[in-house]
Design a protein around this motif. Structure first.
Motif, PDB file in Angstrom:
ATOM      1  N   ARG A 183      27.918  37.613  43.766  1.00 48.82           N
ATOM      2  CA  ARG A 183      29.280  38.061  44.030  1.00 48.82           C
ATOM      3  C   ARG A 183      29.446  38.276  45.537  1.00 48.82           C
ATOM      4  NH1 ARG A 183      32.100  39.775  39.505  1.00 48.82           N
ATOM      5  NH2 ARG A 183      30.875  39.951  37.612  1.00 48.82           N
ATOM      6  N   VAL A 184      30.523  37.729  46.084  1.00 50.55           N
ATOM      7  CA  VAL A 184      30.781  37.883  47.512  1.00 50.55           C
ATOM      8  C   VAL A 184      32.207  38.358  47.722  1.00 50.55           C
ATOM      9  CG1 VAL A 184      29.124  36.125  48.187  1.00 50.55           C
ATOM     10  CG2 VAL A 184      31.470  35.471  47.763  1.00 50.55           C
ATOM     11  N   GLN A 185      32.415  39.021  48.851  1.00 48.48           N
ATOM     12  CA  GLN A 185      33.752  39.474  49.224  1.00 48.48           C
ATOM     13  C   GLN A 185      33.964  39.122  50.689  1.00 48.48           C
ATOM     14  OE1 GLN A 185      34.506  43.634  48.740  1.00 48.48           O
ATOM     15  NE2 GLN A 185      36.670  43.467  49.228  1.00 48.48           N
ATOM     16  N   GLY A 186      35.153  38.589  51.001  1.00 48.83           N
ATOM     17  CA  GLY A 186      35.416  38.174  52.370  1.00 48.83           C
ATOM     18  C   GLY A 186      34.629  36.922  52.705  1.00 48.83           C
ATOM     19  N   GLY A 187      34.469  36.667  53.993  1.00 52.40           N
ATOM     20  CA  GLY A 187      33.652  35.542  54.431  1.00 52.40           C
ATOM     21  C   GLY A 187      34.253  34.198  54.136  1.00 52.40           C
TER      22      GLY A 187
END
Length: 582
Positions: A183-187
């Motif tokens: 899970r990632v946020q932003g970038g």
């Protein structure tokens, strides 16, 4: 299943038809297809379901299956994917699938017999055993090993610095078939690559040999690579804005005005707030460039404008509002909690046409013209601009007052900072006259001043006239909030602030990135960005601005009276030429 709303959702993989496209053990079809059926049981009841035309479908355009690794293409299928904001949350309740299409049923004979769903049989063996297992860091080639370990073993968040690279070799503890999740946020625009490998191999004579599978000092990892481009949805997320735009549209009345809050069980109509709705649509256009959204809600703006147009008098001004003396006629003609204005309504409104109504209508017309132009309605844009010019002329003619100020109403020796502010923002006051009018109201405390509620428009007018340095002392209102140990922004100035948490007090959320740092969209959807700091009393600013196209990084400094600027834009975004009309 859980109590409440549940969603049945599936992703259908359409593998490359050519055998060389990867994994020879997987049947190919000419067409993507999905066939499923089942039964849901609960408390002695049951429900049969199956895939049919009632299902909805949409293509995942940014996912590609291929077999470009020649050594392993016959065994595996590789994946390349880019984050698609339109599909965010598609498996969750509440997802808006309005743009999806109804699923279609293929006619008989559409598939080769060997792969036709009609020839499928119930699985005769159990599914493979599955369990959730964490990976652990075997070696951090480049990056923070401790941070990665905390992420994988303790689910602690890990932040990667902008424009950095991390290479981490992970171990599962044993050879297995695994499906990796992250899970990632932003970038937005960052690239993540997974390369599964059985173990380290030792290069030898142009090939490789296998020995100690953990011998990283003498070995390398090889295997097919999956590539994922991060969508960055945790950054430029406009779902709350869309919900507000839609909710207010649903509140539109027969006269064209909107409720001041919605949902609401009874009317609360503030005419000027309907103009703010048009400005909100314009803001969304500039940040996100969504033509479908503008097309959908532009008719709401048209009806708002028509309400004001219907009140126009022969002299060109917007006439007296129903209930303009305060409450009445179903309207509350609130403008600001200014000193001397009962219930937030300028006294001039009780005497006849109020200049502020004509100026706000003029501002709404200007925003509507750009919205219409954005969706190709050139004639409507021209009509809006023509009406706006007529209003400017009428206000200059009928509301000209002492010392170059605009009167609060025609022939009334009543003045306010608000009318001068909107006179500047609409182009009714320009050049030195605009600057002088604002400075006069700033220096005369007997003239009703803009409070927290109108801070945004006051700051915009000061910026437009090259007076942004005068905002430094105006921030004292917010400094006092900190002194009073507030963690949110108040609604009103003075000892009685009404609400201690009010949206229109959150001026800093706009000023810091857009005015002081100076980064804002120059064209709809951030197709180009403007970088024009309003330095004022400040000598340095640096920061990041989140946009739908990625993160903008900017910095400026003032030394010896000289402004030095640096900006880094996301790929594909251009910097607009600097002019005085951003």
């Amino acid at each position: 299943m859980t109590e409440g709303i549940n969603v049945l959702a599936a992703m259908v993989l359409h593998y490359p038809q050519t055998v060389e496209g990867g994994n020879r053990s997987v049947w190919r079809m000419q067409h993507p297809a999905f066939a499923a059926a089942g039964q849901i049981e609960w408390e002695g009841d049951s429900l049969d379901w199956q895939t049919d035309e009632s299902w909805q479908a949409a293509p995942a355009k940014d996912i590609r299956m291929h077999g470009s690794c020649p050594d392993t293409s016959r065994l595996v299928i590789q994946e390349e994917a880019r984050g698609d904001a339109s599909l965010q949350g598609w498996r969750l309740p509440g997802y808006d699938a309005a743009g999806w299409q109804s699923a279609a049923v293929y006619p008989k004979g559409a598939f080769l017999p060997t792969v036709s769903p009609a020839f499928q049989r119930k699985r005769s063996i159990p599914f493979l055993f599955e369990e959730k297992r964490p990976l652990h860091v075997f070696r951090a080639v480049q990056g923070d090993a401790a941070g990665w370990a905390a992420l994988l073993e303790k689910s602690e968040p890990l932040t990667l610095p902008a424009h950095s690279e991390a290479v981490v070799e992970l171990a599962a503890g044993r050879l297995m078939t695994a499906y990796l999740t992250l899970r990632v946020q932003g970038g937005r625009g960052s690239v993540i690559q997974w390369m599964p490998a059985e173990g380290y191999v030792q290069p030898r004579d142009g090939g490789a040999s296998k020995g100690d599978r953990l011998d990283w000092q003498h070995g390398v990892l090889t295997g097919p690579t999956d590539r994922y481009e991060v969508g960055g949805f945790g950054a430029a997320d406009d779902r709350l804005a869309r919900q507000a735009i839609d909710s207010f549209a649903r509140s539109q009345r027969a006269d064209g005005l909107l409720n001041a809050c919605y949902p609401a069980y009874k009317p609360n109509v503030i005419p000027g707030f309907s103009i703010y709705y048009i400005l909100m649509l314009h803001d969304h256009m500039m940040y996100f460039g969504d033509k479908d959204l503008v097309e959908r809600y532009f008719p709401v703006a048209e009806r708002i404008l028509q309400f004001y147009e219907d009140l126009r008098e022969p002299d060109g001004l917007v006439g007296r509002m129903p209930g303009a003396g305060g409450f009445g006629g179903g309207y509350w003609c609130f403008v600001d909690w200014a000193k001397g204005w009962p219930v937030g309504v300028p006294p001039a409104a009780a005497c006849g046409p109020a200049a502020i109504d004509s100026l706000m209508y003029c501002l709404g017309l200007g925003a509507a013209a750009e919205l219409a132009e954005f969706v190709g309605r050139q004639d409507q844009a021209a009509a809006c601009r023509s009406r706006a010019e007529a209003l400017r002329c009428a206000v200059r003619s009928r509301c000209a007052g002492r010392d170059g100020l605009l009167q609060d109403g025609p022939g009334l020796e009543q003045y306010s900072q608000h009318v001068q502010v909107f006179g500047v923002l609409t182009g009714t006051l320009t050049g030195q006259k605009a600057r002088a009018a604002l400075e006069q109201t700033l220096d005369d405390p007997d003239i009703p001043q803009c409070t927290v509620a109108m801070g945004f428009y006051l700051f915009r007018a000061l910026e437009q006239c090259g007076l942004y340095h005068r905002t430094f002392r105006l921030w004292d209102k917010w400094r006092r909030m900190l002194d009073n140990h507030l963690t949110t922004c108040v609604e009103s100035d003075g000892s009685y602030t009404r609400s201690d948490c009010h949206g229109w007090g959150a001026l800093a959320l706009h000023e810091l990135p857009s005015a002081i740092l100076g980064v804002r969209p120059a064209k709809p959807g951030y197709a180009s960005a403007a970088f024009k700091p309003a330095a004022g009393a400040w000598t340095h600013a640096a920061g990041e601005v989140v946009t739908p196209r990625g993160i903008i990084r900017a910095q400026w400094d003032v030394a010896d009276g000289k402004l030095t600027k640096n900006i880094r834009l996301p790929e594909g975004m251009v910097l607009a030429e600097e002019t005085d009309d951003f």
